[in-house]
Design a protein around this motif. Structure first.
Motif, PDB file in Angstrom:
ATOM      1  N   PHE A  18       0.846  -1.183   0.000  1.00 40.61           N
ATOM      2  CA  PHE A  18       0.000   0.000   0.000  1.00 40.61           C
ATOM      3  C   PHE A  18       0.888   1.242   0.000  1.00 40.61           C
ATOM      4  CE2 PHE A  18      -2.417  -3.397   1.858  1.00 40.61           C
ATOM      5  CZ  PHE A  18      -3.701  -3.239   1.358  1.00 40.61           C
ATOM      6  N   ILE A  19       0.379   2.331  -0.566  1.00 38.94           N
ATOM      7  CA  ILE A  19       1.142   3.571  -0.646  1.00 38.94           C
ATOM      8  C   ILE A  19       0.299   4.726  -0.113  1.00 38.94           C
ATOM      9  CG2 ILE A  19       0.402   4.002  -3.036  1.00 38.94           C
ATOM     10  CD1 ILE A  19       3.178   5.278  -3.497  1.00 38.94           C
ATOM     11  N   VAL A  20       0.935   5.637   0.632  1.00 42.24           N
ATOM     12  CA  VAL A  20       0.242   6.805   1.174  1.00 42.24           C
ATOM     13  C   VAL A  20       0.038   7.821   0.049  1.00 42.24           C
ATOM     14  CG1 VAL A  20       0.328   8.698   2.835  1.00 42.24           C
ATOM     15  CG2 VAL A  20       1.254   6.463   3.456  1.00 42.24           C
ATOM     16  N   GLU A  33       5.189   7.123   0.934  1.00 45.16           N
ATOM     17  CA  GLU A  33       5.788   6.016   1.682  1.00 45.16           C
ATOM     18  C   GLU A  33       4.929   4.761   1.538  1.00 45.16           C
ATOM     19  OE1 GLU A  33       8.405   8.201   5.110  1.00 45.16           O
ATOM     20  OE2 GLU A  33       6.325   7.744   5.596  1.00 45.16           O
ATOM     21  N   GLU A  34       5.599   3.618   1.567  1.00 43.57           N
ATOM     22  CA  GLU A  34       4.918   2.355   1.297  1.00 43.57           C
ATOM     23  C   GLU A  34       4.908   1.443   2.520  1.00 43.57           C
ATOM     24  OE1 GLU A  34       6.677   0.515  -2.091  1.00 43.57           O
ATOM     25  OE2 GLU A  34       6.090   2.123  -3.468  1.00 43.57           O
ATOM     26  N   PRO A  45       7.886   1.858   6.541  1.00 43.99           N
ATOM     27  CA  PRO A  45       9.051   2.519   5.939  1.00 43.99           C
ATOM     28  C   PRO A  45      10.237   2.538   6.902  1.00 43.99           C
ATOM     29  CG  PRO A  45       7.061   3.782   5.501  1.00 43.99           C
ATOM     30  CD  PRO A  45       6.675   2.708   6.463  1.00 43.99           C
ATOM     31  N   GLU A  46      11.437   2.434   6.342  1.00 43.68           N
ATOM     32  CA  GLU A  46      12.647   2.383   7.162  1.00 43.68           C
ATOM     33  C   GLU A  46      12.760   3.605   8.058  1.00 43.68           C
ATOM     34  OE1 GLU A  46      16.454   0.690   5.631  1.00 43.68           O
ATOM     35  OE2 GLU A  46      15.460   0.983   3.709  1.00 43.68           O
ATOM     36  N   GLY A  47      13.147   3.353   9.305  1.00 42.10           N
ATOM     37  CA  GLY A  47      13.379   4.440  10.239  1.00 42.10           C
ATOM     38  C   GLY A  47      12.126   5.020  10.853  1.00 42.10           C
ATOM     39  N   LYS A  48      10.954   4.470  10.525  1.00 43.84           N
ATOM     40  CA  LYS A  48       9.706   5.006  11.042  1.00 43.84           C
ATOM     41  C   LYS A  48       9.133   4.096  12.130  1.00 43.84           C
ATOM     42  CE  LYS A  48       9.466   8.687   8.557  1.00 43.84           C
ATOM     43  NZ  LYS A  48       8.348   9.013   7.677  1.00 43.84           N
ATOM     44  N   ALA A  49       8.455   4.722  13.082  1.00 43.55           N
ATOM     45  CA  ALA A  49       7.807   3.971  14.150  1.00 43.55           C
ATOM     46  C   ALA A  49       6.575   3.251  13.604  1.00 43.55           C
ATOM     47  CB  ALA A  49       7.406   4.916  15.280  1.00 43.55           C
ATOM     48  N   LYS A  95      -1.411  -0.804  -3.872  1.00 38.25           N
ATOM     49  CA  LYS A  95      -0.479  -0.583  -4.970  1.00 38.25           C
ATOM     50  C   LYS A  95      -0.340  -1.828  -5.833  1.00 38.25           C
ATOM     51  CE  LYS A  95       4.245   0.863  -6.051  1.00 38.25           C
ATOM     52  NZ  LYS A  95       5.572   1.226  -5.513  1.00 38.25           N
ATOM     53  N   LYS A  96      -0.061  -2.964  -5.185  1.00 44.38           N
ATOM     54  CA  LYS A  96       0.051  -4.206  -5.954  1.00 44.38           C
ATOM     55  C   LYS A  96       0.078  -5.393  -5.011  1.00 44.38           C
ATOM     56  CE  LYS A  96       5.115  -4.084  -6.172  1.00 44.38           C
ATOM     57  NZ  LYS A  96       6.303  -4.044  -7.041  1.00 44.38           N
ATOM     58  N   GLU A  97      -0.277  -6.548  -5.545  1.00 47.67           N
ATOM     59  CA  GLU A  97      -0.135  -7.785  -4.799  1.00 47.67           C
ATOM     60  C   GLU A  97       1.340  -8.102  -4.671  1.00 47.67           C
ATOM     61  OE1 GLU A  97      -2.446  -9.440  -3.419  1.00 47.67           O
ATOM     62  OE2 GLU A  97      -4.303  -8.814  -4.388  1.00 47.67           O
ATOM     63  N   LYS A  98       1.738  -8.592  -3.521  1.00 42.43           N
ATOM     64  CA  LYS A  98       3.152  -8.868  -3.317  1.00 42.43           C
ATOM     65  C   LYS A  98       3.533 -10.284  -3.735  1.00 42.43           C
ATOM     66  CE  LYS A  98       6.814  -7.973  -0.030  1.00 42.43           C
ATOM     67  NZ  LYS A  98       7.619  -9.093  -0.482  1.00 42.43           N
ATOM     68  N   GLY A  99       2.549 -11.148  -3.812  1.00 41.83           N
ATOM     69  CA  GLY A  99       2.879 -12.541  -4.063  1.00 41.83           C
ATOM     70  C   GLY A  99       3.189 -12.869  -5.507  1.00 41.83           C
ATOM     71  N   PHE A 100       2.812 -11.985  -6.448  1.00 43.83           N
ATOM     72  CA  PHE A 100       2.999 -12.299  -7.863  1.00 43.83           C
ATOM     73  C   PHE A 100       4.011 -11.349  -8.477  1.00 43.83           C
ATOM     74  CE2 PHE A 100       1.981 -11.325 -12.286  1.00 43.83           C
ATOM     75  CZ  PHE A 100       2.119 -12.574 -12.862  1.00 43.83           C
ATOM     76  N   ALA A 101       4.955 -11.871  -9.214  1.00 44.31           N
ATOM     77  CA  ALA A 101       5.931 -11.024  -9.886  1.00 44.31           C
ATOM     78  C   ALA A 101       6.518 -11.762 -11.075  1.00 44.31           C
ATOM     79  CB  ALA A 101       7.046 -10.621  -8.922  1.00 44.31           C
ATOM     80  N   THR A 102       6.579 -11.078 -12.207  1.00 46.34           N
ATOM     81  CA  THR A 102       7.217 -11.658 -13.377  1.00 46.34           C
ATOM     82  C   THR A 102       8.728 -11.518 -13.219  1.00 46.34           C
ATOM     83  OG1 THR A 102       7.223  -9.553 -14.552  1.00 46.34           O
ATOM     84  CG2 THR A 102       5.268 -10.943 -14.794  1.00 46.34           C
ATOM     85  N   LEU A 103       9.473 -12.171 -14.099  1.00 49.22           N
ATOM     86  CA  LEU A 103      10.925 -12.061 -14.058  1.00 49.22           C
ATOM     87  C   LEU A 103      11.346 -10.608 -14.245  1.00 49.22           C
ATOM     88  CD1 LEU A 103      13.743 -13.262 -13.992  1.00 49.22           C
ATOM     89  CD2 LEU A 103      13.550 -13.711 -16.455  1.00 49.22           C
ATOM     90  N   GLN A 104      10.656  -9.902 -15.153  1.00 42.89           N
ATOM     91  CA  GLN A 104      10.987  -8.500 -15.391  1.00 42.89           C
ATOM     92  C   GLN A 104      10.764  -7.667 -14.127  1.00 42.89           C
ATOM     93  OE1 GLN A 104       8.690  -6.667 -18.477  1.00 42.89           O
ATOM     94  NE2 GLN A 104       9.966  -4.833 -18.566  1.00 42.89           N
TER      95      GLN A 104
END
Length: 366
Positions: A18-20, A33-34, A45-49, A95-104
Protein backbone atom coordinates in the motif's frame (compact mmCIF):
# COMPACT_ATOMS: atom_id res chain seq x y z
CA UNK A 1 -14.21 -14.48 25.58
CA UNK A 2 -16.40 -15.14 22.54
CA UNK A 3 -15.50 -18.63 21.31
CA UNK A 4 -17.85 -18.28 18.34
CA UNK A 5 -15.80 -15.44 16.84
CA UNK A 6 -14.06 -16.72 13.69
CA UNK A 7 -10.30 -17.01 13.87
CA UNK A 8 -8.12 -16.03 10.95
CA UNK A 9 -5.13 -17.93 9.73
CA UNK A 10 -2.30 -16.78 7.50
CA UNK A 11 -4.07 -17.92 4.33
CA UNK A 12 -6.91 -15.47 5.00
CA UNK A 13 -4.58 -12.47 4.83
CA UNK A 14 -3.35 -11.30 1.44
CA UNK A 15 0.21 -10.13 0.88
CA UNK A 16 0.07 -6.65 -0.59
CA UNK A 17 1.75 -3.28 -0.84
CA UNK A 18 0.00 0.00 0.00
CA UNK A 19 1.14 3.57 -0.65
CA UNK A 20 0.24 6.81 1.17
CA UNK A 21 -1.52 9.16 -1.26
CA UNK A 22 -2.63 11.96 1.08
CA UNK A 23 -1.44 13.21 4.47
CA UNK A 24 -2.81 15.84 6.85
CA UNK A 25 -0.80 16.43 10.02
CA UNK A 26 0.10 12.76 10.43
CA UNK A 27 2.84 12.70 13.11
CA UNK A 28 4.76 9.82 11.50
CA UNK A 29 4.21 9.09 7.81
CA UNK A 30 4.57 11.04 4.55
CA UNK A 31 2.97 10.91 1.10
CA UNK A 32 4.67 8.33 -1.11
CA UNK A 33 5.79 6.02 1.68
CA UNK A 34 4.92 2.36 1.30
CA UNK A 35 3.70 -0.37 3.65
CA UNK A 36 4.14 -4.06 2.90
CA UNK A 37 2.03 -6.86 4.31
CA UNK A 38 3.70 -10.26 4.06
CA UNK A 39 2.93 -13.47 5.95
CA UNK A 40 0.64 -11.57 8.35
CA UNK A 41 3.48 -9.15 9.18
CA UNK A 42 3.51 -5.43 8.44
CA UNK A 43 6.71 -3.80 7.19
CA UNK A 44 6.74 -0.01 7.66
CA UNK A 45 9.05 2.52 5.94
CA UNK A 46 12.65 2.38 7.16
CA UNK A 47 13.38 4.44 10.24
CA UNK A 48 9.71 5.01 11.04
CA UNK A 49 7.81 3.97 14.15
CA UNK A 50 4.93 1.50 13.94
CA UNK A 51 1.52 3.13 14.35
CA UNK A 52 -0.93 0.63 15.85
CA UNK A 53 -3.86 2.51 14.34
CA UNK A 54 -2.31 2.12 10.90
CA UNK A 55 -1.62 -1.56 11.54
CA UNK A 56 -5.29 -2.10 12.35
CA UNK A 57 -6.51 -0.41 9.16
CA UNK A 58 -4.03 -2.21 6.91
CA UNK A 59 -4.73 -5.63 8.38
CA UNK A 60 -8.46 -5.01 7.97
CA UNK A 61 -7.84 -4.18 4.32
CA UNK A 62 -5.91 -7.37 3.56
CA UNK A 63 -8.31 -9.51 5.59
CA UNK A 64 -11.39 -8.49 3.62
CA UNK A 65 -12.33 -10.74 0.74
CA UNK A 66 -13.44 -7.99 -1.61
CA UNK A 67 -11.12 -6.90 -4.40
CA UNK A 68 -8.60 -4.14 -3.76
CA UNK A 69 -9.19 -2.85 -7.30
CA UNK A 70 -12.33 -1.80 -9.16
CA UNK A 71 -12.90 -1.85 -12.89
CA UNK A 72 -14.65 1.09 -14.52
CA UNK A 73 -15.03 2.50 -18.06
CA UNK A 74 -12.07 4.79 -17.35
CA UNK A 75 -9.84 1.89 -16.31
CA UNK A 76 -8.71 0.15 -13.13
CA UNK A 77 -9.46 2.15 -9.98
CA UNK A 78 -7.55 1.54 -6.75
CA UNK A 79 -9.61 1.09 -3.59
CA UNK A 80 -8.74 3.84 -1.11
CA UNK A 81 -8.52 3.52 2.66
CA UNK A 82 -7.83 5.97 5.45
CA UNK A 83 -6.45 6.12 8.97
CA UNK A 84 -7.61 9.00 11.15
CA UNK A 85 -7.64 7.69 14.67
CA UNK A 86 -5.15 10.22 16.10
CA UNK A 87 -4.39 13.91 15.58
CA UNK A 88 -3.73 13.50 11.88
CA UNK A 89 -5.19 11.81 8.82
CA UNK A 90 -3.64 9.80 6.02
CA UNK A 91 -5.22 8.13 3.02
CA UNK A 92 -3.61 5.16 1.34
CA UNK A 93 -4.41 2.84 -1.51
CA UNK A 94 -3.54 -0.61 -2.73
CA UNK A 95 -0.48 -0.58 -4.97
CA UNK A 96 0.05 -4.21 -5.95
CA UNK A 97 -0.14 -7.79 -4.80
CA UNK A 98 3.15 -8.87 -3.32
CA UNK A 99 2.88 -12.54 -4.06
CA UNK A 100 3.00 -12.30 -7.86
CA UNK A 101 5.93 -11.02 -9.89
CA UNK A 102 7.22 -11.66 -13.38
CA UNK A 103 10.93 -12.06 -14.06
CA UNK A 104 10.99 -8.50 -15.39
CA UNK A 105 9.37 -7.21 -12.19
CA UNK A 106 11.86 -9.11 -10.06
CA UNK A 107 14.80 -7.69 -12.02
CA UNK A 108 13.34 -4.20 -11.66
CA UNK A 109 12.89 -4.68 -7.92
CA UNK A 110 16.48 -5.89 -7.61
CA UNK A 111 17.72 -2.83 -9.52
CA UNK A 112 15.67 -0.53 -7.28
CA UNK A 113 17.11 -2.21 -4.20
CA UNK A 114 20.67 -1.75 -5.45
CA UNK A 115 19.99 1.91 -6.20
CA UNK A 116 18.54 2.35 -2.73
CA UNK A 117 21.60 0.77 -1.12
CA UNK A 118 23.86 3.13 -3.06
CA UNK A 119 21.65 5.99 -1.88
CA UNK A 120 21.99 4.90 1.76
CA UNK A 121 25.73 4.26 1.52
CA UNK A 122 26.26 7.72 0.01
CA UNK A 123 24.62 9.45 2.97
CA UNK A 124 25.93 7.02 5.56
CA UNK A 125 29.59 7.61 4.67
CA UNK A 126 29.16 11.37 5.07
CA UNK A 127 27.05 11.26 8.23
CA UNK A 128 29.41 8.84 9.96
CA UNK A 129 32.15 11.50 9.83
CA UNK A 130 30.02 14.20 11.48
CA UNK A 131 30.38 14.87 15.21
CA UNK A 132 26.63 15.16 15.73
CA UNK A 133 25.99 11.56 14.68
CA UNK A 134 28.88 9.92 16.56
CA UNK A 135 26.61 8.63 19.38
CA UNK A 136 24.34 6.75 16.93
CA UNK A 137 24.85 3.06 16.24
CA UNK A 138 25.41 1.83 12.70
CA UNK A 139 21.81 0.60 12.40
CA UNK A 140 20.40 3.87 13.78
CA UNK A 141 22.49 5.91 11.37
CA UNK A 142 21.36 3.81 8.42
CA UNK A 143 17.74 4.29 9.49
CA UNK A 144 18.34 8.03 9.55
CA UNK A 145 20.06 7.91 6.15
CA UNK A 146 16.97 6.26 4.69
CA UNK A 147 14.93 9.37 5.51
CA UNK A 148 17.27 11.84 3.79
CA UNK A 149 16.75 13.29 0.33
CA UNK A 150 19.41 14.70 -1.99
CA UNK A 151 19.20 18.21 -3.46
CA UNK A 152 21.69 19.82 -5.82
CA UNK A 153 22.20 23.52 -6.56
CA UNK A 154 24.32 25.30 -9.13
CA UNK A 155 26.49 28.22 -8.02
CA UNK A 156 24.79 31.43 -6.86
CA UNK A 157 21.33 29.93 -6.35
CA UNK A 158 18.89 30.75 -3.53
CA UNK A 159 18.50 27.78 -1.18
CA UNK A 160 16.54 29.50 1.59
CA UNK A 161 14.90 32.92 1.57
CA UNK A 162 14.43 35.05 4.67
CA UNK A 163 10.81 35.09 5.81
CA UNK A 164 9.86 31.77 4.25
CA UNK A 165 8.61 28.99 6.55
CA UNK A 166 11.18 26.41 7.56
CA UNK A 167 10.42 23.02 6.02
CA UNK A 168 13.67 21.05 6.22
CA UNK A 169 17.01 20.51 7.89
CA UNK A 170 19.99 20.79 5.53
CA UNK A 171 23.40 19.09 5.72
CA UNK A 172 26.14 20.21 3.33
CA UNK A 173 27.59 17.18 1.52
CA UNK A 174 29.61 19.00 -1.12
CA UNK A 175 30.26 22.62 -1.99
CA UNK A 176 29.88 25.85 -0.05
CA UNK A 177 26.94 28.05 0.98
CA UNK A 178 26.74 31.61 2.32
CA UNK A 179 24.52 33.24 4.94
CA UNK A 180 23.29 36.51 3.42
CA UNK A 181 22.31 39.62 5.40
CA UNK A 182 19.55 42.12 4.68
CA UNK A 183 21.90 44.35 2.69
CA UNK A 184 23.17 41.48 0.58
CA UNK A 185 26.39 41.14 2.57
CA UNK A 186 27.90 37.76 3.44
CA UNK A 187 27.57 37.12 7.17
CA UNK A 188 29.25 33.71 7.20
CA UNK A 189 29.92 30.65 5.08
CA UNK A 190 29.30 26.94 5.60
CA UNK A 191 30.94 23.94 4.00
CA UNK A 192 30.93 20.12 4.13
CA UNK A 193 29.43 18.80 7.36
CA UNK A 194 27.75 22.06 8.37
CA UNK A 195 24.04 22.09 9.19
CA UNK A 196 21.44 24.82 8.68
CA UNK A 197 17.67 25.25 8.73
CA UNK A 198 17.38 23.85 12.26
CA UNK A 199 16.52 27.15 13.97
CA UNK A 200 13.19 27.59 12.22
CA UNK A 201 12.32 23.92 12.79
CA UNK A 202 13.03 24.15 16.52
CA UNK A 203 11.53 27.59 17.12
CA UNK A 204 8.65 27.41 14.65
CA UNK A 205 9.65 30.83 13.31
CA UNK A 206 10.24 31.73 9.63
CA UNK A 207 13.72 31.62 8.12
CA UNK A 208 15.77 34.46 9.67
CA UNK A 209 18.51 34.77 7.02
CA UNK A 210 18.80 33.83 3.37
CA UNK A 211 21.15 31.05 2.27
CA UNK A 212 22.79 31.05 -1.18
CA UNK A 213 25.07 28.52 -2.86
CA UNK A 214 28.59 29.81 -3.52
CA UNK A 215 29.45 26.99 -5.91
CA UNK A 216 27.84 23.80 -7.12
CA UNK A 217 26.48 22.30 -3.91
CA UNK A 218 24.93 19.01 -2.85
CA UNK A 219 22.75 18.91 0.27
CA UNK A 220 21.09 16.15 2.26
CA UNK A 221 17.68 17.27 3.52
CA UNK A 222 15.44 16.00 6.29
CA UNK A 223 11.80 17.12 6.32
CA UNK A 224 10.37 18.94 9.33
CA UNK A 225 8.23 15.96 10.30
CA UNK A 226 11.10 13.48 10.02
CA UNK A 227 13.37 15.88 11.93
CA UNK A 228 10.97 15.98 14.89
CA UNK A 229 10.53 12.22 14.71
CA UNK A 230 14.32 11.80 14.74
CA UNK A 231 14.73 14.00 17.83
CA UNK A 232 12.08 12.00 19.67
CA UNK A 233 13.61 8.69 18.63
CA UNK A 234 17.22 9.68 19.39
CA UNK A 235 17.17 12.04 22.42
CA UNK A 236 20.97 12.23 22.36
CA UNK A 237 20.69 14.43 19.26
CA UNK A 238 18.64 16.98 21.20
CA UNK A 239 21.76 18.04 23.09
CA UNK A 240 23.63 18.85 19.89
CA UNK A 241 20.78 20.80 18.32
CA UNK A 242 20.15 22.64 21.56
CA UNK A 243 23.79 23.74 21.67
CA UNK A 244 23.71 24.67 18.00
CA UNK A 245 20.52 26.67 18.49
CA UNK A 246 22.10 28.59 21.37
CA UNK A 247 25.20 29.36 19.33
CA UNK A 248 23.13 30.64 16.41
CA UNK A 249 20.92 32.70 18.74
CA UNK A 250 24.00 34.21 20.36
CA UNK A 251 25.50 35.08 16.99
CA UNK A 252 22.28 36.73 15.81
CA UNK A 253 21.88 38.66 19.05
CA UNK A 254 25.49 39.80 19.07
CA UNK A 255 24.98 41.24 15.59
CA UNK A 256 22.12 43.30 17.02
CA UNK A 257 23.86 44.11 20.33
CA UNK A 258 24.87 42.07 23.39
CA UNK A 259 22.33 41.39 26.11
CA UNK A 260 22.89 43.41 29.26
CA UNK A 261 20.92 44.98 32.08
CA UNK A 262 18.30 47.35 30.73
CA UNK A 263 18.41 45.83 27.27
CA UNK A 264 15.08 45.98 25.46
CA UNK A 265 13.94 44.47 22.21
CA UNK A 266 11.12 43.02 20.17
CA UNK A 267 10.16 39.36 20.03
CA UNK A 268 9.86 39.77 16.27
CA UNK A 269 13.65 40.23 16.19
CA UNK A 270 14.58 37.56 18.73
CA UNK A 271 11.77 35.25 19.76
CA UNK A 272 11.11 33.99 23.27
CA UNK A 273 12.91 30.67 22.71
CA UNK A 274 16.10 32.33 21.50
CA UNK A 275 15.97 35.00 24.22
CA UNK A 276 15.62 32.50 27.06
CA UNK A 277 18.31 30.25 25.60
CA UNK A 278 20.70 33.17 25.35
CA UNK A 279 20.19 34.02 29.03
CA UNK A 280 20.60 30.37 29.99
CA UNK A 281 23.79 29.85 27.98
CA UNK A 282 25.26 33.10 29.33
CA UNK A 283 24.40 32.01 32.90
CA UNK A 284 22.77 35.36 33.58
CA UNK A 285 21.01 36.25 36.83
CA UNK A 286 18.10 38.59 36.32
CA UNK A 287 14.54 39.07 35.13
CA UNK A 288 12.85 39.43 31.77
CA UNK A 289 9.69 41.53 31.64
CA UNK A 290 7.58 40.67 28.60
CA UNK A 291 4.89 43.08 27.40
CA UNK A 292 2.45 41.09 25.27
CA UNK A 293 -0.86 41.83 23.59
CA UNK A 294 -2.80 39.88 26.20
CA UNK A 295 -0.85 40.89 29.29
CA UNK A 296 2.58 41.04 30.89
CA UNK A 297 4.85 38.21 31.97
CA UNK A 298 7.92 37.90 34.19
CA UNK A 299 10.64 35.27 33.87
CA UNK A 300 13.44 35.04 36.43
CA UNK A 301 16.81 33.32 35.97
CA UNK A 302 19.45 32.52 38.58
CA UNK A 303 22.83 31.83 36.95
CA UNK A 304 21.01 30.86 33.78
CA UNK A 305 18.55 28.48 35.44
CA UNK A 306 14.82 29.15 35.39
CA UNK A 307 13.50 29.83 38.92
CA UNK A 308 10.26 31.77 38.45
CA UNK A 309 7.71 32.39 35.69
CA UNK A 310 4.45 34.32 35.90
CA UNK A 311 2.07 34.90 32.98
CA UNK A 312 -1.54 35.93 33.60
CA UNK A 313 -3.02 33.20 35.82
CA UNK A 314 -0.23 30.74 34.96
CA UNK A 315 2.99 30.19 36.86
CA UNK A 316 5.99 27.86 36.80
CA UNK A 317 6.33 25.38 33.94
CA UNK A 318 2.91 26.05 32.43
CA UNK A 319 3.61 29.78 32.18
CA UNK A 320 7.01 29.07 30.61
CA UNK A 321 5.50 26.69 28.04
CA UNK A 322 2.87 29.28 27.09
CA UNK A 323 5.51 31.99 26.60
CA UNK A 324 7.55 29.87 24.19
CA UNK A 325 4.81 30.29 21.59
CA UNK A 326 4.99 34.09 21.72
CA UNK A 327 6.53 35.93 18.77
CA UNK A 328 4.98 39.40 19.16
CA UNK A 329 5.64 41.88 21.94
CA UNK A 330 8.57 43.55 23.65
CA UNK A 331 10.99 42.53 26.38
CA UNK A 332 13.24 44.21 28.91
CA UNK A 333 16.06 42.41 30.68
CA UNK A 334 17.10 43.59 34.15
CA UNK A 335 20.15 42.16 35.89
CA UNK A 336 19.99 40.86 39.46
CA UNK A 337 17.51 39.17 41.81
CA UNK A 338 16.44 39.87 45.37
CA UNK A 339 17.90 37.76 48.18
CA UNK A 340 14.56 35.97 48.49
CA UNK A 341 14.39 35.22 44.77
CA UNK A 342 17.91 33.81 44.82
CA UNK A 343 16.68 31.16 47.26
CA UNK A 344 14.01 29.89 44.86
CA UNK A 345 14.43 26.33 43.61
CA UNK A 346 15.12 25.66 39.95
CA UNK A 347 11.87 24.88 38.12
CA UNK A 348 13.47 22.15 36.02
CA UNK A 349 16.25 21.29 33.58
CA UNK A 350 16.25 24.13 31.08
CA UNK A 351 16.87 22.05 27.96
CA UNK A 352 14.14 19.60 28.90
CA UNK A 353 11.68 22.43 29.51
CA UNK A 354 12.42 23.98 26.11
CA UNK A 355 12.00 20.66 24.29
CA UNK A 356 8.74 19.88 26.10
CA UNK A 357 7.45 23.39 25.46
CA UNK A 358 8.24 23.23 21.74
CA UNK A 359 6.55 19.84 21.51
CA UNK A 360 3.40 21.39 22.95
CA UNK A 361 3.63 24.33 20.56
CA UNK A 362 3.89 21.90 17.63
CA UNK A 363 0.81 20.01 18.82
CA UNK A 364 -1.19 23.22 19.14
CA UNK A 365 -0.21 24.33 15.63
CA UNK A 366 -0.91 20.93 14.04
Amino acid sequence: MNTNEPKRNASQYRDAIFIVTEERSCPIYNVGEEFKVENMALIVPEGKAVCLLMVRELMKAVAEKKSLERFSPSGVQKVKFECGGCTGLIRFEFKKEKGFATLQMKLLAAAEQKARMRHLDKFYDVLRKLEIFEPLTEDSLRDLSAQLQLKEYDAHKIILKKGDPGTSLYIVLEGRVAVIGDEGQTLSEMTVGDIFGEMSLLSGEPITTSIHSRERTRLATLSSKDFKHTLNRYPVLQVFFYRLLVERAQANTLRAGTISSGMTGRLSDINAVELFQLINSSQKTGKVLLVLDDGNATVAFNEGELVKTQYKELSGKEAFFALLAKSDGTFTYTSGLSAEEKQLEVIGGFMGLVMEGMRRVDEQQA
